[in-house]
Design an enzyme around this catalytic site. Structure first.
Site, PDB file in Angstrom:
ATOM      1  N   ASP A   1       3.738  -4.045   8.136  1.00  0.00           N
ATOM      2  CA  ASP A   1       3.681  -3.021   7.085  1.00  0.00           C
ATOM      3  C   ASP A   1       2.252  -2.884   6.562  1.00  0.00           C
ATOM      4  O   ASP A   1       1.904  -3.404   5.512  1.00  0.00           O
ATOM      5  CB  ASP A   1       4.638  -3.413   5.948  1.00  0.00           C
ATOM      6  CG  ASP A   1       4.618  -2.399   4.816  1.00  0.00           C
ATOM      7  OD1 ASP A   1       4.030  -1.326   4.993  1.00  0.00           O
ATOM      8  OD2 ASP A   1       5.198  -2.696   3.758  1.00  0.00           O
TER       9      ASP A   1
ATOM     10  N   LYS B   1       1.037   0.153   6.200  1.00  0.00           N
ATOM     11  CA  LYS B   1       1.044   1.525   5.666  1.00  0.00           C
ATOM     12  C   LYS B   1      -0.225   2.243   6.108  1.00  0.00           C
ATOM     13  O   LYS B   1      -1.059   2.673   5.320  1.00  0.00           O
ATOM     14  CB  LYS B   1       1.191   1.539   4.149  1.00  0.00           C
ATOM     15  CG  LYS B   1       2.544   1.009   3.707  1.00  0.00           C
ATOM     16  CD  LYS B   1       2.896   1.345   2.292  1.00  0.00           C
ATOM     17  CE  LYS B   1       4.260   0.791   1.941  1.00  0.00           C
ATOM     18  NZ  LYS B   1       4.309  -0.695   1.904  1.00  0.00           N
TER      19      LYS B   1
ATOM     20  N   ILE C   1      -7.422   8.213  10.572  1.00  0.00           N
ATOM     21  CA  ILE C   1      -7.441   9.152  11.697  1.00  0.00           C
ATOM     22  C   ILE C   1      -6.630   8.536  12.832  1.00  0.00           C
ATOM     23  O   ILE C   1      -6.451   7.312  12.904  1.00  0.00           O
ATOM     24  CB  ILE C   1      -8.881   9.466  12.157  1.00  0.00           C
ATOM     25  CG1 ILE C   1      -9.622   8.175  12.537  1.00  0.00           C
ATOM     26  CG2 ILE C   1      -9.643  10.237  11.096  1.00  0.00           C
ATOM     27  CD1 ILE C   1     -10.904   8.410  13.311  1.00  0.00           C
TER      28      ILE C   1
ATOM     29  N   GLY D   1      12.512  -8.489  -1.003  1.00  0.00           N
ATOM     30  CA  GLY D   1      11.446  -9.484  -0.970  1.00  0.00           C
ATOM     31  C   GLY D   1      11.676 -10.581  -1.983  1.00  0.00           C
ATOM     32  O   GLY D   1      12.487 -11.485  -1.783  1.00  0.00           O
TER      33      GLY D   1
HETATM   34  P1  BMP Z   1      10.168  -6.818  -3.485  1.00  0.00           P
HETATM   35  O1  BMP Z   1      11.638  -6.825  -3.077  1.00  0.00           O
HETATM   36  O2  BMP Z   1       9.624  -8.177  -3.671  1.00  0.00           O
HETATM   37  O3  BMP Z   1       9.860  -5.855  -4.579  1.00  0.00           O
HETATM   38  O4  BMP Z   1       9.362  -6.293  -2.189  1.00  0.00           O
HETATM   39  C1  BMP Z   1       9.460  -4.980  -1.733  1.00  0.00           C
HETATM   40  C2  BMP Z   1       8.691  -4.827  -0.442  1.00  0.00           C
HETATM   41  O5  BMP Z   1       8.826  -3.487   0.009  1.00  0.00           O
HETATM   42  C3  BMP Z   1       7.200  -5.091  -0.574  1.00  0.00           C
HETATM   43  O6  BMP Z   1       6.769  -5.713   0.622  1.00  0.00           O
HETATM   44  C4  BMP Z   1       6.574  -3.711  -0.696  1.00  0.00           C
HETATM   45  O7  BMP Z   1       5.313  -3.603  -0.078  1.00  0.00           O
HETATM   46  C5  BMP Z   1       7.567  -2.841   0.082  1.00  0.00           C
HETATM   47  N1  BMP Z   1       7.683  -1.455  -0.408  1.00  0.00           N
HETATM   48  C6  BMP Z   1       8.072  -1.171  -1.703  1.00  0.00           C
HETATM   49  O8  BMP Z   1       8.329  -2.055  -2.510  1.00  0.00           O
HETATM   50  N2  BMP Z   1       8.185   0.142  -2.078  1.00  0.00           N
HETATM   51  C7  BMP Z   1       7.924   1.182  -1.237  1.00  0.00           C
HETATM   52  O9  BMP Z   1       8.062   2.314  -1.627  1.00  0.00           O
HETATM   53  C8  BMP Z   1       7.517   0.874   0.067  1.00  0.00           C
HETATM   54  C9  BMP Z   1       7.409  -0.445   0.483  1.00  0.00           C
HETATM   55  O10 BMP Z   1       7.059  -0.723   1.708  1.00  0.00           O
END
Ligand code: BMP
Length: 224
Positions: A59, A61, A65, A193
């Protein structure tokens, strides 16, 4: 799906290994992002991913380019990841087109961010939800990321993409979405997470969460 974001006070490799070991048979897959890559390093993550058989999502993101995103995709594939996440907002021409082409060549699953879990997603991203979903369909993406925190957005995206594309929904637990809600609104996977990985006993936390998820799905679908 478990998101592995090691906290600053942990030894990252040990933290990651122990979570993977404790959760691998309960999870459909693991997602790692910048915190894991920057602390544990790509080489050690690669060794952890090699022997794991579920989904292995990088991930980063990506938002660059096309040639540079394609380069990152190739590097990640070489380190045993099978899926990568990129932002939709960079657009198709000279960007996502090149990335999706490279993913096809490499056999990598491409996942595009269509909307996000945080409030700021409404400021810019959410003005383009329908176009991003259409773009994911046009590019033949494997999946899209959409927020478990806003079930109405999930339903809207599901109505747009149908069964063509997997919907992965983060935001469960630490960000407030209850387990199972996203699955009830069209998601294929819920991403969790900290609610699991920061718990004193991650496996116990995962089992509790899965139970709650199944109960809620049973209520809305009539079966688990
Ligand atoms: P947590 O359950 O600890 O909040 O983690 C969420 C995970 O999902 C993190 O790795 C974060 O980068 C990812 N994430 C998010 O929380 N919201 C989004 O819109 C997109 C994500 O990838």
């Amino acid at each position: 799906m478990v998101a592995l974001d090691p906290p600053l006070d942990a030894e990252p490799r040990k933290w990651l290994r122990s979570r993977i070991k404790a959760l691998q048979d309960l999870a459909q897959g693991f997602k790692v992002g910048l915190p894991a890559i920057l602390t544990a390093g790509l080489k050690s993550l690669s060794a952890m991913m090699r022997s794991y058989e579920g989904l292995k999502i990088a991930d980063l993101k990506l938002a660059d380019i096309g040639d540079v995103m394609a380069l990152s995709a190739t590097i990640l594939k070489g380190h045993h990841f099978d899926s990568i996440i990129a932002h939709s907002f960079v657009g198709r021409a000279q960007a996502l087109e090149a990335l999706s082409e490279r993913c096809r060549e490499l056999g990598l699953k491409l996942i595009l961010v269509v909307s996000m879990t945080h409030e700021g997603s409404r400021e810019y991203l959410d003005r383009h939800i329908d176009s991003f979903a259409d773009l994911a369909l046009e590019l033949g993406a494997w999946g899209v990321v959409a927020p478990a925190t806003r079930p109405e957005v999930l339903s809207r995206i599901k109505a747009r993409v149908g069964d063509e594309i997997k919907i992965l929904a983060p935001g469960v637990g630490a960000q407030g979405a209850k387990p199972g809600i996203a699955l009830c609104h069209g998601a294929d996977y819920e991403i969790v997470g900290r609610a699991i990985t920061y718990a004193k006993r991650p496996r116990k936390a995962a089992e509790r969460l899965l139970k709650e998820m199944k109960e809620r799905v049973k209520e809305c679908r009539g079966s688990a």
